[in-house]
Design a protein around this motif. Structure first.
Motif, mmCIF file in Angstrom:
data_model
loop_
_atom_site.group_PDB
_atom_site.id
_atom_site.type_symbol
_atom_site.label_atom_id
_atom_site.label_comp_id
_atom_site.label_asym_id
_atom_site.label_seq_id
_atom_site.Cartn_x
_atom_site.Cartn_y
_atom_site.Cartn_z
ATOM 1 N N MET A 25 39.814 45.286 40.355
ATOM 2 C CA MET A 25 38.438 44.953 39.956
ATOM 3 C C MET A 25 37.517 44.793 41.156
ATOM 4 O O MET A 25 36.659 43.913 41.200
ATOM 5 C CB MET A 25 38.461 43.703 39.082
ATOM 6 N N LEU A 28 33.903 47.658 40.225
ATOM 7 C CA LEU A 28 33.398 47.594 38.862
ATOM 8 C C LEU A 28 32.020 48.238 38.760
ATOM 9 O O LEU A 28 31.264 48.280 39.736
ATOM 10 C CB LEU A 28 33.334 46.130 38.403
ATOM 11 N N ILE A 35 27.086 43.326 38.548
ATOM 12 C CA ILE A 35 28.140 43.980 37.788
ATOM 13 C C ILE A 35 27.696 44.133 36.341
ATOM 14 O O ILE A 35 27.144 43.213 35.738
ATOM 15 C CB ILE A 35 29.443 43.168 37.879
ATOM 16 N N THR A 40 32.074 46.629 31.792
ATOM 17 C CA THR A 40 33.338 46.066 32.267
ATOM 18 C C THR A 40 34.172 45.556 31.098
ATOM 19 O O THR A 40 35.390 45.768 31.047
ATOM 20 C CB THR A 40 33.079 44.930 33.274
ATOM 21 N N THR A 57 41.793 40.828 41.344
ATOM 22 C CA THR A 57 40.475 40.555 41.891
ATOM 23 C C THR A 57 40.651 39.846 43.228
ATOM 24 O O THR A 57 41.745 39.803 43.779
ATOM 25 C CB THR A 57 39.629 39.725 40.901
ATOM 26 N N TYR A 61 35.486 39.740 46.688
ATOM 27 C CA TYR A 61 34.873 40.847 45.962
ATOM 28 C C TYR A 61 33.625 40.305 45.281
ATOM 29 O O TYR A 61 33.732 39.526 44.322
ATOM 30 C CB TYR A 61 35.807 41.422 44.902
ATOM 31 N N SER A 64 33.154 39.658 41.347
ATOM 32 C CA SER A 64 34.307 40.112 40.574
ATOM 33 C C SER A 64 34.994 38.985 39.808
ATOM 34 O O SER A 64 35.347 39.142 38.634
ATOM 35 C CB SER A 64 35.317 40.808 41.488
#
Length: 386
Positions: A25, A28, A35, A40, A57, A61, A64
């Motif tokens: 992830m 994404l 995001i 998702t 994840t 990130y 995320s």
């Protein structure tokens, strides 16, 4: 091996193994800078409905872990999936700051506990920091509390250091390694040697970058022609995924998916992964030789360098433009890609050569050198005319 690996709470195959596809992830889909949670969620649904349950994840990130909570944790019973996240000490000034990442990840994901928890991106330049901060003991304590089921680490260095870490920390339950056919014998990545080292220590392996950040989904023209001649109906990405899934001792193969189409394609390929046959293995060896002679920059567009660049240079996009020129000789397309990447922002010539990007690059790319080459190549651009 930890008894929790492949336990009854995990969705497994009939042989007791996890399904051979994990949802990475990191890449994404986005709507603007955020995001896209709606898309998702649809991707998570497709993945779960097909019987795949491993999600990966990380604290670093952007967005995320929050997306994991919204798209997965708040929508599915906890026993139906496995969640992995990571603690990155590289940019943390103190042990306390590093340890607070764990509480932050629990809060952001809302998962209650982590099935797999990793010390993130270990390499020669930072491994002592993880020791100095007492992070091995820290994650061990969280495991004793039931907040972690399996302890591991992701790794970006050579087999000597990997052997040293695994010897010092036999409590490690699994290792996450960059493995793909292009990097198998690459001395910078040491995919084969690292894999063999992990297996010698009896550690299951989670594979990351099996398609090398998408580069093996769209390889150089000569490679693509070779693969299509043998299997006209197979995608180039399928060769990379099957290579990774064919290896023994692999817990799961992560794919950083960005679209519903990628989820469906990967599900199709890895629902019942078919090992490469002898002729396909021979073709992969030929492909490896071709790619080994390539002058392309081995960037996987992970984006780690972006977090460190004080000039906010779009390094992965610049390298994509460079590879259009280096790999395919598409000078005009490369120029267009470069102009689009640097429009309104910093260009390759704005690099101040601080080296912060190189300290964190998993591919050990000489980024400053490559940016200098890009600045020279695209010297006629608005950003780099000096």
């Amino acid at each position: 091996m930890n008894k929790n690996l492949g336990n009854e709470n995990q969705k497994t195959t009939e042989s007791g193994e996890l399904r051979k596809l994990g949802f990475g992830m990191m890449r994404l889909p986005r709507r603007g800078v955020n995001i896209d949670l709606e898309r998702t969620g649809r991707m998570v649904d497709l993945f779960m409905e097909a019987g795949f349950t491993y999600f990966d994840t990380a604290f670093i990130y952007p967005g995320s872990e929050n997306a994991v909570r919204r798209a997965l944790v708040e929508r599915y019973p906890r026993e139906r999936y496995q969640l992995a996240t990571k603690l990155y000490a590289g940019v943390m000034p103190t042990a306390g700051a590093a340890k607070r990442e764990f509480a932050s990840s629990l809060r952001k994901t809302g998962a209650g506990f982590f099935d797999y928890y990793l010390l993130h991106s270990l390499r020669g330049s930072n491994v002592k920091k993880y020791e100095k901060f007492g992070l091995w003991d820290f994650v061990g304590e969280q495991k004793e509390k039931g907040l972690i089921r399996n302890i591991g680490f992701s790794f970006h260095d050579g087999p000597e250091l990997l052997d040293e870490i695994l010897t010092k920390h036999p409590e490690t339950d699994f290792v996450q390694l960059q493995i793909n056919y292009a990097d198998w014998d690459d001395t910078r990545v040491s995919a084969r040697a690292n894999y063999e080292t992990a297996r010698r220590h009896g550690k299951p392996v989670v594979i990351m970058e099996p398609v090398k950040g998408g580069r093996l989904a769209d390889p150089p023209k000569e490679v693509k022609q070779l693969l299509l001649e043998y299997a006209p109906g197979a995608s180039c990405a399928s060769w990379a995924l099957r290579f990774a899934a064919s290896l023994e001792g692999v817990l799961t193969v992560l794919s950083g998916m960005s679209t519903e189409e990628q989820v469906m394609e990967n599900i199709r390929l890895l629902a019942e992964p078919e090992p490469l046959n002898r002729e396909e293995q021979r073709i992969i060896r030929r492909v490896r030789a071709i790619m080994g002679a390539s002058k392309e920059i081995p960037c996987t567009a992970c984006g780690y360098c972006l977090e460190q660049c004080p000039k906010e240079i779009p390094i992965p996009d610049i390298f994509t433009a460079m590879n259009s020129w280096l790999g395919a000789g598409q000078a005009a397309e490369a120029q267009t890609q470069y102009e689009a990447a640097t429009k309104g922002g910093s260009g390759a010539g704005d690099c101040i050569r601080c080296g912060a990007c190189e300290e964190i690059c998993p591919q050990q790319i000489e980024i400053r050198k490559e940016l200098a080459a890009a600045a020279e190549k695209f010297a006629g651009s608005r950003r780099d005319e000096k």
